[in-house]
Design an enzyme around this catalytic site. Structure first.
Site, PDB file in Angstrom:
ATOM      1  N   ARG A  45      50.194  92.017  -3.312  1.00 54.52           N
ATOM      2  CA  ARG A  45      50.018  91.144  -4.522  1.00 54.52           C
ATOM      3  C   ARG A  45      51.360  91.693  -5.379  1.00 54.52           C
ATOM      4  O   ARG A  45      51.687  90.943  -6.444  1.00 54.52           O
ATOM      5  CB  ARG A  45      48.862  91.523  -5.344  1.00 54.52           C
ATOM      6  CG  ARG A  45      47.600  90.961  -4.838  1.00 54.52           C
ATOM      7  CD  ARG A  45      46.444  90.922  -5.866  1.00 54.52           C
ATOM      8  NE  ARG A  45      45.273  90.715  -5.558  1.00 54.52           N
ATOM      9  CZ  ARG A  45      44.771  89.492  -4.952  1.00 54.52           C
ATOM     10  NH1 ARG A  45      45.183  88.256  -5.301  1.00 54.52           N
ATOM     11  NH2 ARG A  45      43.379  89.491  -4.572  1.00 54.52           N
TER      12      ARG A  45
ATOM     13  N   ASP B  97      47.275  80.256  -8.987  1.00 55.67           N
ATOM     14  CA  ASP B  97      48.426  80.752  -8.210  1.00 55.67           C
ATOM     15  C   ASP B  97      48.623  79.821  -7.121  1.00 55.67           C
ATOM     16  O   ASP B  97      49.962  79.246  -6.691  1.00 55.67           O
ATOM     17  CB  ASP B  97      47.941  81.844  -7.364  1.00 55.67           C
ATOM     18  CG  ASP B  97      46.809  81.622  -6.575  1.00 55.67           C
ATOM     19  OD1 ASP B  97      45.789  80.768  -6.492  1.00 55.67           O
ATOM     20  OD2 ASP B  97      46.425  82.608  -5.711  1.00 55.67           O
TER      21      ASP B  97
ATOM     22  N   ASP C 136      45.497  74.642  -2.508  1.00 57.97           N
ATOM     23  CA  ASP C 136      45.528  74.437  -1.079  1.00 57.97           C
ATOM     24  C   ASP C 136      44.429  73.444  -0.628  1.00 57.97           C
ATOM     25  O   ASP C 136      45.123  72.145  -0.710  1.00 57.97           O
ATOM     26  CB  ASP C 136      44.930  75.762  -0.516  1.00 57.97           C
ATOM     27  CG  ASP C 136      45.179  75.813   1.139  1.00 57.97           C
ATOM     28  OD1 ASP C 136      46.046  75.295   1.630  1.00 57.97           O
ATOM     29  OD2 ASP C 136      44.401  76.617   1.820  1.00 57.97           O
TER      30      ASP C 136
ATOM     31  N   GLY D 270      44.670  85.797  -8.173  1.00 59.97           N
ATOM     32  CA  GLY D 270      46.334  85.606  -7.547  1.00 59.97           C
ATOM     33  C   GLY D 270      47.135  85.028  -8.810  1.00 59.97           C
ATOM     34  O   GLY D 270      48.385  85.229  -8.466  1.00 59.97           O
TER      35      GLY D 270
ATOM     36  N   ASP E 264      47.674  87.776  -2.504  1.00 59.28           N
ATOM     37  CA  ASP E 264      47.380  88.894  -1.506  1.00 59.28           C
ATOM     38  C   ASP E 264      47.065  88.300  -0.062  1.00 59.28           C
ATOM     39  O   ASP E 264      46.827  87.140   0.294  1.00 59.28           O
ATOM     40  CB  ASP E 264      45.930  89.422  -2.074  1.00 59.28           C
ATOM     41  CG  ASP E 264      44.604  88.798  -1.510  1.00 59.28           C
ATOM     42  OD1 ASP E 264      44.538  87.375  -1.862  1.00 59.28           O
ATOM     43  OD2 ASP E 264      43.865  89.177  -0.931  1.00 59.28           O
TER      44      ASP E 264
END
Ligand code: 5GP
Length: 186
Positions: A167, A102, A105, A46, A161
């Site tokens: 991407r 990236d 979370d 990512g 993605d």
């Protein structure tokens, strides 16, 4: 039908990304110097686009290395299970390290990487993430450079993605709900 028809809306535009990365690079240019060149560790897949744009804005000498981590299947939520698919090519012992992510979370992936790196005895470790979803955090992880704080929504584009696609979309976007339908999100 173009993949762009699958996108409901733009969350972070190309221009916003460009400007923010320039600011993050300025912050890093204040910290690092040619006296002690850091290694930027790009977390695949990512973060590849973020690394590519960030590295070109940095004025100090540095190396790049890559690590691939898997924690997600086709779904959109974290299982908490983390695996190393590709390890670093270089040693980070005694080196300054910048992890380039990236998105943070739940924090499980980054927490695993930080614990794993600690055993390799780097001189320092800092974390740069393009996106941060603080409302989703399950484990407290330190993040030094944050591009954008975003709400609890599944995003794609600019390296991120959905089912290995999208991407190449040049901005951060949210997909139409019907695109997720039929996909196991567990
Ligand atoms: P965490 O372990 O912090 O829950 O998840 C980190 C990884 O999950 C990220 O590196 C990224 O690969 C994936 N991820 C988390 N949220 C999203 C999202 O909204 N979109 C995409 N495409 N990937 C995400």
């Amino acid at each position: 039908m173009s993949m762009f028809n699958d996108i409901e809306r733009v969350l972070v535009s190309e221009e916003e990304i460009r400007q923010r990365i320039a600011t993050l690079a300025e912050q890093m240019n204040q910290i690092y110097s040619d006296d002690d060149p850091p290694i930027l560790v790009c977390i695949l897949k990512g973060a590849f686009m973020f690394l590519a744009d960030l590295t070109r804005q940095l004025s100090f000498r540095h190396e790049v290395d890559f690590m691939e981590i898997s924690s997600y299947g086709m779904g959109t939520t974290s299982s908490g299970v983390v695996r190393i698919l590709l390890d670093l090519a270089s040693s980070i012992e005694g080196r300054q390290v910048v992890i380039v992510e990236d998105i943070v979370d739940t924090g499980h992936t980054l927490s695993y990487i930080l614990r794993n790196f600690a055993t390799r005895k780097p001189a320092s470790v800092r974390v740069a993430t393009l996106l941060n979803k603080p409302s989703r955090r399950e484990i407290d992880v330190p993040v030094d450079f944050v591009g954008f704080e975003i709400p609890n929504e599944f995003v794609m584009g600019y390296g991120l993605d959905f089912g290995e696609q999208y991407r190449n979309v040049p901005y951060i976007g949210v997909l139409k709900p019907e695109i997720y339908q039929g996909v196991d999100q567990s």
